[in-house]
Design a protein around this motif. Sequence first.
Motif, PDB file in Angstrom:
ATOM      1  N   TRP A  41       0.830  -1.213   0.000  1.00  0.00           N
ATOM      2  CA  TRP A  41       0.000   0.000   0.000  1.00  0.00           C
ATOM      3  C   TRP A  41       0.865   1.263   0.000  1.00  0.00           C
ATOM      4  CZ3 TRP A  41      -4.667   0.461  -1.537  1.00  0.00           C
ATOM      5  CH2 TRP A  41      -5.413   1.613  -1.246  1.00  0.00           C
ATOM      6  N   GLU A  42       1.967   1.206   0.729  1.00  0.00           N
ATOM      7  CA  GLU A  42       2.874   2.344   0.787  1.00  0.00           C
ATOM      8  C   GLU A  42       3.420   2.684  -0.597  1.00  0.00           C
ATOM      9  OE1 GLU A  42       6.955   3.718   3.154  1.00  0.00           O
ATOM     10  OE2 GLU A  42       6.329   1.615   3.141  1.00  0.00           O
ATOM     11  N   THR A  52       0.483   3.951  -3.175  1.00  0.00           N
ATOM     12  CA  THR A  52      -0.212   5.223  -2.894  1.00  0.00           C
ATOM     13  C   THR A  52       0.741   6.388  -2.633  1.00  0.00           C
ATOM     14  OG1 THR A  52      -0.367   4.636  -0.543  1.00  0.00           O
ATOM     15  CG2 THR A  52      -2.213   4.012  -1.965  1.00  0.00           C
ATOM     16  N   LYS A  53       2.009   6.269  -3.014  1.00  0.00           N
ATOM     17  CA  LYS A  53       2.936   7.390  -2.843  1.00  0.00           C
ATOM     18  C   LYS A  53       2.377   8.622  -3.560  1.00  0.00           C
ATOM     19  CE  LYS A  53       7.192   4.772  -2.205  1.00  0.00           C
ATOM     20  NZ  LYS A  53       8.469   4.342  -2.818  1.00  0.00           N
ATOM     21  N   SER A  54       2.458   9.774  -2.908  1.00  0.00           N
ATOM     22  CA  SER A  54       1.828  10.992  -3.432  1.00  0.00           C
ATOM     23  C   SER A  54       2.349  11.381  -4.811  1.00  0.00           C
ATOM     24  CB  SER A  54       2.047  12.143  -2.448  1.00  0.00           C
ATOM     25  OG  SER A  54       3.439  12.364  -2.259  1.00  0.00           O
ATOM     26  N   ALA A  97      -0.608   8.196  -8.203  1.00  0.00           N
ATOM     27  CA  ALA A  97      -0.835   7.311  -7.057  1.00  0.00           C
ATOM     28  C   ALA A  97      -2.165   6.579  -7.229  1.00  0.00           C
ATOM     29  CB  ALA A  97      -0.848   8.133  -5.770  1.00  0.00           C
ATOM     30  N   TYR A  98      -2.194   5.343  -6.746  1.00  0.00           N
ATOM     31  CA  TYR A  98      -3.436   4.557  -6.802  1.00  0.00           C
ATOM     32  C   TYR A  98      -4.383   4.990  -5.695  1.00  0.00           C
ATOM     33  CZ  TYR A  98      -1.987   1.062 -10.261  1.00  0.00           C
ATOM     34  OH  TYR A  98      -1.628   0.422 -11.412  1.00  0.00           O
ATOM     35  N   THR A  99      -5.667   4.877  -5.989  1.00  0.00           N
ATOM     36  CA  THR A  99      -6.719   4.982  -4.982  1.00  0.00           C
ATOM     37  C   THR A  99      -7.437   3.636  -4.963  1.00  0.00           C
ATOM     38  OG1 THR A  99      -8.385   5.722  -6.575  1.00  0.00           O
ATOM     39  CG2 THR A  99      -7.025   7.425  -5.495  1.00  0.00           C
ATOM     40  N   GLU A 100      -8.356   3.437  -4.036  1.00  0.00           N
ATOM     41  CA  GLU A 100      -9.118   2.184  -4.018  1.00  0.00           C
ATOM     42  C   GLU A 100      -9.851   1.995  -5.348  1.00  0.00           C
ATOM     43  OE1 GLU A 100     -11.623   1.396  -0.725  1.00  0.00           O
ATOM     44  OE2 GLU A 100     -10.106   1.914   0.778  1.00  0.00           O
ATOM     45  N   LEU A 142      -7.422   1.113  -8.145  1.00  0.00           N
ATOM     46  CA  LEU A 142      -6.867  -0.218  -7.891  1.00  0.00           C
ATOM     47  C   LEU A 142      -7.863  -1.299  -8.296  1.00  0.00           C
ATOM     48  CD1 LEU A 142      -4.360  -1.631  -6.876  1.00  0.00           C
ATOM     49  CD2 LEU A 142      -5.259  -1.521  -4.549  1.00  0.00           C
ATOM     50  N   LYS A 178      -3.589  -3.308   1.986  1.00  0.00           N
ATOM     51  CA  LYS A 178      -3.243  -2.169   2.846  1.00  0.00           C
ATOM     52  C   LYS A 178      -2.321  -2.572   3.992  1.00  0.00           C
ATOM     53  CE  LYS A 178      -7.348   0.638   1.903  1.00  0.00           C
ATOM     54  NZ  LYS A 178      -8.539   1.308   2.466  1.00  0.00           N
TER      55      LYS A 178
END
Length: 509
Positions: free
Chosen positions: A90-91, A94-96, A109-112, A115, A152
């Motif tokens: 997840w880290e 989702t990196k900015s 960056a991915y979001t739910e 993804l 996550k």
Amino acid sequence: MKREHYTYLLLILFVFVAANKPTNVYSKLTDRQKAGKKVYTKGIGTTNIKITANMSGVNVPATIMTCVNCHNAKGTGNPEGGITPSNITWESLTKSYGGKRQDGKNRPAYTEKTLRKVITTGIDPAGNQLHSVMPKYNMSREDIDNLIAYLKVIGEDNVQGVTPIAIKIGFALPGSINSENARAVKKIVNAYTTEINNTGGIYNRKLTPVFYENKTNINDDDVFMLTGFDDSFKVNVDEDLLIPALLSYSKTTVPNGFNNKNVFYLHPSLVAQNMSLVTFSKKKKFTKEETSPSILFYDDETRKHTAKKIEEKYRKEFNTTPFITAINEHNINEIVKNKTIKTGTTLHFIGPHYIGHKLLIALNEAGKFPYIFLSGSISSINVFNIPKAFKNNVFIGYPSWISEKTVSGIKKYDYLKNKYSLEYKWKGNQLDALTMLLTIEECLKRIGQDLTQELFIEELENLYEFPTGLIQPITYTPNKRVGNATMYITSYDSVSEQMNLITTINSRE
């Protein structure tokens, strides 16, 4: 003074970050995360919709193409064949500032939401198509949400049953927990783990056994793995178990494709053990085309299943219809009168010793002396009271034999027996328990401190002719789940009162 001030501020910052960082050591997964882990590692969801993987337009079960195969247990990716699967922690996702693909293209960056899209369509947040080696998965919304919940915490989730100081191992006892057999096995398990723990444990972790009897839901328990005896479970371990297991033998056939890659066995299944006796009968020509064999079974689920499988084998390979019936204390004499049972025919007995003994007496009184076949793991008779007319007519199959025990193996058992006053009466099950524990110890030591269930399964699969000194050397492979496929066919000589090894049969499991 200024330097001291900065040092103090840094210390405050460090404490604040440490206190607010999500804990990632030995924290329990939520129910959703557990379900997501099953999707990730097994390709199995919680709904009626089967998860499938689409590869180049071809749909296959997700159980064949699981996420963990390429992205590994920590989600960091296993480089293979010039391809490096993405880091899907997840880290990382989702990196900015997003990420960079292997082809050099950037992605946000991915979001739910994005993804879910990339998992099902193969299109990332920038609208780029993923590499062709990445399957597109079809699954229910519930399953994909569970998978994302697990992603996550992947790489941060705990290893079930493992703490910095202990490894909890579930042990399935034979029979009821208060039976003599169960108490004898429990005693050797406690003796063995005490010896290991007194010498530092496994990389400073103590082995902590958790004993089971008639357990129906093992997956929810906080144990690293399961070992012991399959007959202790109401749950079908071949299909339902999610943690690694090393058991004595299976009640049903262990197929080459196996239903559950987590489950390993020391010995052939009860069905295969009895099938080996059919093979022996055929090899020695005890079973003739002009006669029909008899199959007598005590009417419980396991023995009935085994009897039906023997019947199927005779129908298929001998083109003959066996006489098959349930036997108990009250119908023995009636069964013996059946015309199918006579001298020179084959009779498979699948039942407890007290019925077996009465059966032999009834046959002896009726003047009928068929060849008797039974597997020592599921059937028994009092060999010391066999009527002398049955000399060399009784054949018993065992999954291990005294000739396979080495001096060092016997010393291991005798040391524990003498130090902890073990009960000799249940030596067979005690030796199986010790064999399983020695095998588990070897795998845990090979893995080292960084222990996971996936690594444990890999180490079992890599065992080749591992010598415990108590049974034949054990070998497993990614496609072989029975460590020792040999069956030992023995005969009791009622005159010399000795058990003699006749031959060995490969059970082919």
